[in-house]
Write an enzyme that holds these catalytic residues in place. Structure first.
Site, PDB file in Angstrom:
ATOM      1  N   GLY A  15       0.021  -0.452   6.021  1.00 52.31           N
ATOM      2  CA  GLY A  15       0.708   1.025   6.173  1.00 52.31           C
ATOM      3  C   GLY A  15       0.862   1.200   7.435  1.00 52.31           C
ATOM      4  N   ARG A  76       2.707  -6.557   3.702  1.00 58.50           N
ATOM      5  CA  ARG A  76       1.489  -6.793   2.265  1.00 58.50           C
ATOM      6  C   ARG A  76       2.083  -8.333   2.251  1.00 58.50           C
ATOM      7  NH1 ARG A  76      -0.436  -1.915   1.914  1.00 58.50           N
ATOM      8  NH2 ARG A  76       1.083  -0.248   2.204  1.00 58.50           N
ATOM      9  N   ASP A 107      -7.258  -0.110   3.058  1.00 58.35           N
ATOM     10  CA  ASP A 107      -8.857   0.063   2.582  1.00 58.35           C
ATOM     11  C   ASP A 107      -8.635  -1.639   1.720  1.00 58.35           C
ATOM     12  OD1 ASP A 107      -6.704   0.571   1.322  1.00 58.35           O
ATOM     13  OD2 ASP A 107      -7.920   1.877  -0.433  1.00 58.35           O
ATOM     14  N   THR A 130      -5.246   4.360   8.791  1.00 55.70           N
ATOM     15  CA  THR A 130      -5.029   4.501   7.866  1.00 55.70           C
ATOM     16  C   THR A 130      -4.392   6.378   7.819  1.00 55.70           C
ATOM     17  OG1 THR A 130      -4.696   4.721   5.482  1.00 55.70           O
ATOM     18  CG2 THR A 130      -6.955   4.606   6.781  1.00 55.70           C
ATOM     19  N   ASP A 132      -4.037   8.539   5.184  1.00 51.78           N
ATOM     20  CA  ASP A 132      -4.915   8.865   4.122  1.00 51.78           C
ATOM     21  C   ASP A 132      -6.659   9.850   5.076  1.00 51.78           C
ATOM     22  OD1 ASP A 132      -2.373   8.130   2.444  1.00 51.78           O
ATOM     23  OD2 ASP A 132      -3.354   6.502   1.589  1.00 51.78           O
ATOM     24  N   ASP A 134      -9.281   8.054   3.989  1.00 52.51           N
ATOM     25  CA  ASP A 134      -9.886   7.351   2.978  1.00 52.51           C
ATOM     26  C   ASP A 134     -11.214   6.541   3.213  1.00 52.51           C
ATOM     27  OD1 ASP A 134      -8.191   5.876   3.397  1.00 52.51           O
ATOM     28  OD2 ASP A 134      -7.320   6.126   0.850  1.00 52.51           O
ATOM     29  N   ARG A 176      -2.554   9.251  -2.656  1.00 57.81           N
ATOM     30  CA  ARG A 176      -2.236   8.545  -4.265  1.00 57.81           C
ATOM     31  C   ARG A 176      -3.889   8.910  -4.416  1.00 57.81           C
ATOM     32  NH1 ARG A 176       0.450   4.220  -2.605  1.00 57.81           N
ATOM     33  NH2 ARG A 176      -1.877   3.271  -2.444  1.00 57.81           N
TER      34      ARG A 176
END
Length: 328
Positions: A15, A76, A107, A130, A132, A134, A176
């Site tokens: 992403g 991807r 990740d 990212t 996120d 994370d 998510r």
């Protein structure tokens, strides 16, 4: 510093995140400054397999700091997960005499880089890109700050309508597996409740909180829902709440990919520049299988393996408590 490598390639994968272009710019210009030949890989790992690898000079990255997305494009690539795909990618790297690789992503990107580097001995440095937030080893990942600002701007506008019509808005944000965007945007926007993937919150608990707000004459309420919450997405939760709590007219807004776009914040432009600069210097210093990240106000190295090991450490206890205390 005298470089111990001659050719470096940079790619973005997975992403997109605001600030990626700032990182690309810093990678390319830092490498050129040290006399290294620089290459851009188009469409992430897919470009390694199709040999879509292009030389880059200092002017290749002019006027891109303010742009969202990534000038190198991204994709991807399932083929890169296979032994055959990685073998093709490695042959293309060797054909272009590339001896250092900078990968920008999350990740999934880092998982592929770790396996690729271990299998073929490729020197690889990761930049955490990212929204996120994370990845372990960086307090902020690239794009996270811009995404939060985008969410807050949207919620501020929704709040105007919610107040005008005594409405309850459920706003779904990305995440998510990570509630980082939801948690920080809930504090910054004054949301009445936030539902996170990492925290078990029942619909009954949410209804009790909303009922308390209604009893104290709140004219509207905002509930932020991370898309990965175990009770479902915003539509599912809103439906369950509406069945038993009809004090407000209930509406749902899904922010979706709006959060990934837009011009990066000043924070992300500076962070991307610092990380790109540090990534090239790490390769020059002989480092590999490392991620450059922000810890405190310093750029530090963390092994890619460790960066992938922990996705839930960033939900700060004080912020968690504040979501309850400040929303009364």
């Amino acid at each position: 510093m005298k470089p111990n490598i001659k050719n470096i390639a940079v790619l973005t994968s997975g992403g997109d995140a605001p600030g990626m272009n700032a990182a690309i710019r810093a990678v390319v210009r830092t490498g050129i400054y040290h006399g290294i030949n620089m290459f851009g890989v188009m469409q992430g790992y897919q470009g390694l397999i199709t040999n879509n690898i292009k030389p880059m000079d200092a002017r290749s990255v002019s006027n891109i700091l303010h742009l969202g997305g990534t000038i190198l494009k991204t994709a991807r690539c399932l083929e890169f997960k296979t032994d055959e795909g990685q073998e093709i990618a490695y042959r293309n790297l060797k054909a272009n005499n590339i001896d250092g690789l900078v990968v920008i992503g999350g990740d999934g990107t880092f998982t592929g880089a770790k396996r690729f580097g271990e299998k073929y001995g490729v020197k690889v440095i990761g930049i955490p890109g990212t929204i996120d937030n994370d990845l372990s080893g960086s307090d902020f990942t690239l794009g996270y700050d811009t995404a939060i600002n985008t969410v807050i701007e949207a919620i501020d506008k929704i709040r105007d309508t919610a107040d005008a019509h005594d409405r309850l808005f459920f706003i779904e944000v990305m995440g998510r597996d990570s509630g980082c965007i939801a948690l920080r945007s809930s504090i910054a926007s004054g949301a009445e409740a936030v539902l996170l993937p990492e925290v078990e919150t029942s619909v009954n608990e949410l209804i009790e909180k909303l009922a308390l707000g209604a009893a104290t004459k709140k004219s509207s309420s905002i509930v932020i829902v991370a898309e990965g919450h175990k009770q479902g997405g915003a539509y599912d939760i809103a439906k369950k709440v509406k069945e038993t709590f009809d004090h407000y007219d209930t509406k749902v807004t899904i922010l979706g990919h709006l959060q990934r776009g837009g011009s990066p914040s000043s924070f992300d432009r500076i962070l991307g520049s610092r990380l790109g600069f540090a990534a090239v210097n790490a390769l020059i210093a002989g480092e590999s299988a490392q991620m450059v990240g922000l810890r405190g106000n310093d750029i530090k190295l963390t092994s890619i393996e460790e960066a992938l090991s922990n996705h839930s450490f960033k939900l700060e206890d004080d912020l968690m408590e504040m979501t309850d205390v400040l929303s009364i």
